[in-house]
Design a protein around this motif. Structure first.
Motif, mmCIF file in Angstrom:
data_model
loop_
_atom_site.group_PDB
_atom_site.id
_atom_site.type_symbol
_atom_site.label_atom_id
_atom_site.label_comp_id
_atom_site.label_asym_id
_atom_site.label_seq_id
_atom_site.Cartn_x
_atom_site.Cartn_y
_atom_site.Cartn_z
ATOM 1 N N ASN A 514 0.826 -1.208 0.000
ATOM 2 C CA ASN A 514 0.000 0.000 0.000
ATOM 3 C C ASN A 514 0.860 1.259 0.000
ATOM 4 O OD1 ASN A 514 0.824 -0.302 2.761
ATOM 5 N ND2 ASN A 514 -0.841 1.063 3.385
ATOM 6 N N LEU A 515 2.111 1.124 -0.459
ATOM 7 C CA LEU A 515 3.012 2.257 -0.627
ATOM 8 C C LEU A 515 3.272 2.439 -2.110
ATOM 9 C CD1 LEU A 515 4.974 4.383 0.607
ATOM 10 C CD2 LEU A 515 6.715 2.578 0.609
ATOM 11 N N GLY A 516 3.052 3.664 -2.611
ATOM 12 C CA GLY A 516 3.309 3.979 -4.001
ATOM 13 C C GLY A 516 4.477 4.931 -4.140
ATOM 14 N N LEU A 517 5.249 4.778 -5.202
ATOM 15 C CA LEU A 517 6.411 5.622 -5.453
ATOM 16 C C LEU A 517 6.278 6.240 -6.842
ATOM 17 C CD1 LEU A 517 7.417 2.832 -3.839
ATOM 18 C CD2 LEU A 517 9.567 4.097 -3.834
ATOM 19 N N ILE A 518 6.423 7.551 -6.912
ATOM 20 C CA ILE A 518 6.283 8.278 -8.172
ATOM 21 C C ILE A 518 7.572 9.054 -8.412
ATOM 22 C CG2 ILE A 518 4.930 9.969 -9.446
ATOM 23 C CD1 ILE A 518 2.632 9.389 -7.439
ATOM 24 N N SER A 519 8.180 8.819 -9.568
ATOM 25 C CA SER A 519 9.431 9.491 -9.925
ATOM 26 C C SER A 519 9.266 10.174 -11.273
ATOM 27 C CB SER A 519 10.586 8.488 -9.997
ATOM 28 O OG SER A 519 10.791 7.861 -8.750
ATOM 29 N N PHE A 520 9.978 11.291 -11.441
ATOM 30 C CA PHE A 520 9.944 12.073 -12.679
ATOM 31 C C PHE A 520 11.336 12.035 -13.298
ATOM 32 C CE2 PHE A 520 6.966 13.837 -9.593
ATOM 33 C CZ PHE A 520 5.768 13.727 -10.288
ATOM 34 N N PRO A 521 11.564 11.158 -14.258
ATOM 35 C CA PRO A 521 12.917 10.969 -14.806
ATOM 36 C C PRO A 521 13.519 12.217 -15.437
ATOM 37 C CG PRO A 521 11.469 9.173 -15.463
ATOM 38 C CD PRO A 521 10.602 10.220 -14.848
ATOM 39 N N ASP A 522 12.686 13.120 -15.949
ATOM 40 C CA ASP A 522 13.228 14.292 -16.616
ATOM 41 C C ASP A 522 13.454 15.460 -15.661
ATOM 42 O OD1 ASP A 522 10.543 14.478 -16.193
ATOM 43 O OD2 ASP A 522 10.066 15.411 -18.119
ATOM 44 N N LEU A 523 13.205 15.273 -14.351
ATOM 45 C CA LEU A 523 13.532 16.283 -13.345
ATOM 46 C C LEU A 523 14.758 15.794 -12.586
ATOM 47 C CD1 LEU A 523 10.010 17.260 -11.931
ATOM 48 C CD2 LEU A 523 11.404 18.484 -13.600
ATOM 49 N N PRO A 524 15.905 16.458 -12.695
ATOM 50 C CA PRO A 524 17.141 15.942 -12.093
ATOM 51 C C PRO A 524 17.079 15.958 -10.568
ATOM 52 C CG PRO A 524 17.473 18.162 -12.933
ATOM 53 C CD PRO A 524 16.115 17.740 -13.392
ATOM 54 N N GLY A 525 17.769 14.991 -9.971
ATOM 55 C CA GLY A 525 17.826 14.922 -8.514
ATOM 56 C C GLY A 525 16.453 14.660 -7.914
ATOM 57 N N MET A 608 6.197 10.006 -2.406
ATOM 58 C CA MET A 608 5.902 8.744 -1.723
ATOM 59 C C MET A 608 4.447 8.805 -1.272
ATOM 60 S SD MET A 608 8.858 6.965 -1.568
ATOM 61 C CE MET A 608 8.840 5.918 -0.123
ATOM 62 N N VAL A 609 3.654 7.839 -1.729
ATOM 63 C CA VAL A 609 2.206 7.861 -1.514
ATOM 64 C C VAL A 609 1.820 6.671 -0.651
ATOM 65 C CG1 VAL A 609 -0.049 7.805 -2.637
ATOM 66 C CG2 VAL A 609 1.881 8.948 -3.762
ATOM 67 N N ASN A 610 1.179 6.939 0.477
ATOM 68 C CA ASN A 610 0.688 5.874 1.357
ATOM 69 C C ASN A 610 -0.835 5.849 1.282
ATOM 70 O OD1 ASN A 610 2.186 4.259 3.875
ATOM 71 N ND2 ASN A 610 -0.038 4.424 4.113
ATOM 72 N N SER A 611 -1.397 4.652 1.170
ATOM 73 C CA SER A 611 -2.851 4.556 1.083
ATOM 74 C C SER A 611 -3.499 5.003 2.391
ATOM 75 C CB SER A 611 -3.275 3.114 0.772
ATOM 76 O OG SER A 611 -3.373 2.347 1.957
ATOM 77 N N SER A 612 -4.778 5.231 2.345
ATOM 78 C CA SER A 612 -5.534 5.544 3.556
ATOM 79 C C SER A 612 -5.664 4.296 4.420
ATOM 80 C CB SER A 612 -6.921 6.073 3.189
ATOM 81 O OG SER A 612 -7.633 5.106 2.433
ATOM 82 N N VAL A 613 -6.028 4.464 5.672
ATOM 83 C CA VAL A 613 -6.232 3.355 6.596
ATOM 84 C C VAL A 613 -7.527 3.592 7.362
ATOM 85 C CG1 VAL A 613 -4.883 4.474 8.434
ATOM 86 C CG2 VAL A 613 -5.206 1.994 8.467
#
Length: 688
Positions: A514-525, A608-613
């Motif tokens: 229930n943990l999501g990860l979002i990355s933007f490859p074209d934004l450095p660092g 970093m995205v955590n689902s609701s509980v």
């Protein structure tokens, strides 16, 4: 006199097993049309019985003499292929045995020979086990055979009077599940219940934010899980996704942890690592993913399979149990579908085979190898049994499916405890888990869209409605691939999706329970909040206000790490300032510290995205196809357990983080090494 009595009992057992084999061969000759044994001079009962006895004796003798050498000759064969070859070779030995009996006219087809040989091996093994129960010497020999004694290639160590320690990880069993399994008049785990009542203490411990085996076991064995934000994550500098349960990923995580800790690991001193993701510094390893692709003396990750499948009786029993587990899973999933159980996920495809592997093959092989370690006097052993975790992902943490798995794991604990009675040294047995499991309807099932679709819509991208296969976060799939000697799926940079040539790279969305990860490859660092809002102005509100999302972690250029919640709520981790309703409040008092630690990792995702509980039930929403999940915060997944002997010091109540548990395990190792030596003639303590 004692020696003569032991020899007499051994002879009687041999004769009894021979008689059982003879009777089995005779019955099969009557029952199977393609199997016939005929003595010279006709079909008299006496002559037929004598023929069966000679055939059974020749088969048993060949099995005892040929099998050890035959298995050594097949060490390069993939483990499951060896398991299949056992049946064919066993049938060939039966054919040779019948041909070797003088003046016997026998007929047996190839398939029938395999069946007859397997049944005879199983019945002989069962008879030997039954007769050994009341004889300590015979019981010890049975345990040695079960552990593939010849295949260990190590003689028993001289008696060591200071205790060794066996750390047995019951993967995915949370503190709540264990408490339910040992309570009541008919506990699911009676052996563990008896330990709790007499010799052990039960302590809960709180996991890190990344409540999954990759992070937990890395810290338990190597003392550090720094910079492990999830089960899988994207690293911008290489453009690759690191996955904890792949051999290359596990090897890289282990290398980083050893370099960071400056220590080879928990098992560096005469240790053995069995069925784990990592070695813990052990020289003796079996079924360990981080070395699955390596070769060299003592570094065969699949060695435990060879030792186990070297016995035709074990191979036959495992094959029967494997088949039964396949049908059990099909029946249970069909009943759940007909009842309309909710929540529910698809349980077809390869899953029944993966479940049968985890709950039968991996469980039995790891248990056998641990018994062998105990009987050889290994100082420290750490083993992982993944059966419960695999089933709970698809059936849920509670219910009849998982109760059956718990009962079988309890028998493994009982067998390991029995083995300590025959070890050349006393042993402490420590049971522990790496995380728990939280139940709930998947995010996609509950809201009609996936997290990736929410991200693409918030980023102004076209939403793909095609159903894509999602890789499970369970460990058993990659363990099975390693057992089959299958090559690892090559890692590919997940950039510039097909159909979007020349356009801005789409966000990368990964899931860990229930943990999501979002990355933007074209934004450095590490992308900042301002950069994201300028590039995708609708994305952060779409995520933070979603009813299935509890909070979003982002780096704010002014305030540092900030947790975003619905209706503009914020929790600024650097100062503790809270605006609006605290997004972390439903996740407990330790949530802020857990999130703050991950926010400082070099490879934390941009978002970093955590689902609701649900605060009342602990239900969460997995971003993967799992109704029992772990990997983030919320519910029972964050509370694991330690079951430790009372002869060792008590751990602090509810330690926080796997690194803290590693320090406790280290302390117990020092205490065991410093315990007073018992007299040489004193009995070993069993499971103390």
């Amino acid at each position: 006199m004692t020696g003569w009595r032991s020899a007499g009992r051994a002879l009687l057992r041999l004769l009894a097993v021979w008689a059982v084999g003879t009777l089995t061969m005779a019955v099969l000759a009557l029952a199977l049309p393609d199997f016939r044994i005929q003595a010279p001079g006709g079909e008299s009962l006496t002559r037929s019985a004598l023929t069966a006895a000679l055939g059974a004796g020749a088969f048993g003798l060949l099995s005892a003499l040929v099998w050890p050498w035959l298995v050594r000759a097949l060490l390069l064969v993939p483990a499951f292929a060896l398991g299949s070859l056992v049946f064919l070779l066993n049938g060939s030995l039966l054919w040779i045995a019948l041909s070797a009996v003088p003046e016997v006219n026998s007929e047996v087809g190839p398939v029938t020979a395999v069946v007859v040989a397997s049944v005879m091996s199983v019945t002989a093994s069962a008879a030997s086990t039954f007769l050994a129960v009341r004889d300590p010497g015979a019981q010890a020999r049975r345990l040695r055979r079960m552990a593939g004694w010849r295949a260990t290639r190590r003689a028993p160590a001289p008696p060591a009077h200071t205790p060794g320690i066996v750390f047995l990880q019951l993967d995915g069993i949370g503190h709540d599940v264990l408490c339910a399994a040992i309570e009541g008049d008919d506990p699911a785990m009676p052996t563990v219940a008896a330990m709790c009542a007499a010799t052990h203490r039960l302590t809960p411990w709180r996991t890190d934010w990344s409540s999954q085996t990759g992070a937990a076991q890395l810290a338990l064995l190597h003392g550090s899980n720094e910079d492990v934000p999830a089960f899988r994550w994207y690293e911008k500098e290489t453009g690759e996704v690191i996955v904890s349960n792949r051999p290359s990923g596990a090897a890289e995580l282990q290398r980083r942890a050893v370099a960071r800790a400056g220590d080879p690991g928990l098992l560096a001193e005469d240790g053995a690592s069995r069925g784990n993701l990592f070695t813990g510094g052990a020289e003796q390893v079996a079924l360990v993913l981080s070395i699955a692709a390596r070769r060299g003396r003592g570094r065969h990750s699949r060695a435990g399979y060879f030792a186990y499948f070297s016995d035709p009786a074990r191979a036959a029993r495992t094959a029967a149990s494997f088949t039964a587990e396949l049908f059990r899973e099909i029946g249970q999933s069909t009943r759940a579908r007909l009842r309309g159980d909710r929540p529910r996920v698809a349980r077809g495809g390869l899953y029944p085979f993966i479940r049968a592997f985890a709950t039968v093959v991996q469980r039995d092989v790891v248990t056998a190898v641990v018994v062998g370690d105990i009987l050889t006097g290994r100082t420290h052993v750490f083993a992982d049994l993944v059966a419960y975790d695999e089933v709970a992902h698809h059936s849920g943490p509670h219910g009849p499916d998982t109760r059956q798995v718990l009962a079988r794991l309890d028998r493994c604990v009982e067998l390991i405890t029995q083995a300590t009675a025959y070890a050349p040294r006393p042993y402490h047995l420590v049971l522990l888990s790496d995380h728990g499991q939280s139940q709930g309807e998947t995010f996609e099932s509950a809201f009609g869209h996936s997290l990736e679709e929410v991200v693409r819509a918030g980023a102004g991208r076209p939403v793909r409605r095609t159903r894509r296969r999602r890789e499970s976060g369970a460990e058993a799939r990659e363990v099975a691939r390693a057992a089959l000697h299958r090559p690892e799926v090559p890692r590919e940079p997940p950039s510039r999706p097909p159909g979007e040539p020349g356009r801005r790279t789409a966000p990368i969305v990964l899931a860990s329970g229930n943990l999501g990860l979002i990355s933007f490859p074209d934004l450095p660092g590490r992308a900042g909040r301002g950069d994201i809002e300028r590039r995708y102005p609708d994305l952060l509100p779409a995520l933070a206000d979603h009813p299935g999302i509890g909070f979003v972690l982002v780096r704010d250029e002014r305030h540092g790490p900030v947790v975003l919640g619905a209706d503009g709520a914020e929790h600024r981790l650097a100062t503790g300032e809270i605006r609006g309703r605290d997004p972390l409040a439903p996740f407990g008092p330790g949530a802020a510290d857990a999130v703050r630690r991950v926010a400082a990792y070099p490879h934390v995702a941009d978002l970093m995205v955590n689902s609701s509980v649900d605060p009342g039930t602990g239900a969460v929403h997995a971003f993967e196809d799992q109704i029992g999940c772990h990997g983030g915060l919320g519910g029972p997944q964050s509370l694991a357990f330690l079951l430790s002997p009372r002869t060792l010091s008590a751990p602090p109540f509810e330690p926080v983080g796997a690194e803290a548990v590693h320090r406790i395990l280290r302390r117990w190792q020092r205490e065991a090494a410093a315990q007073p030596a018992r007299p040489a003639d004193a009995p070993a303590r069993t499971g103390a």
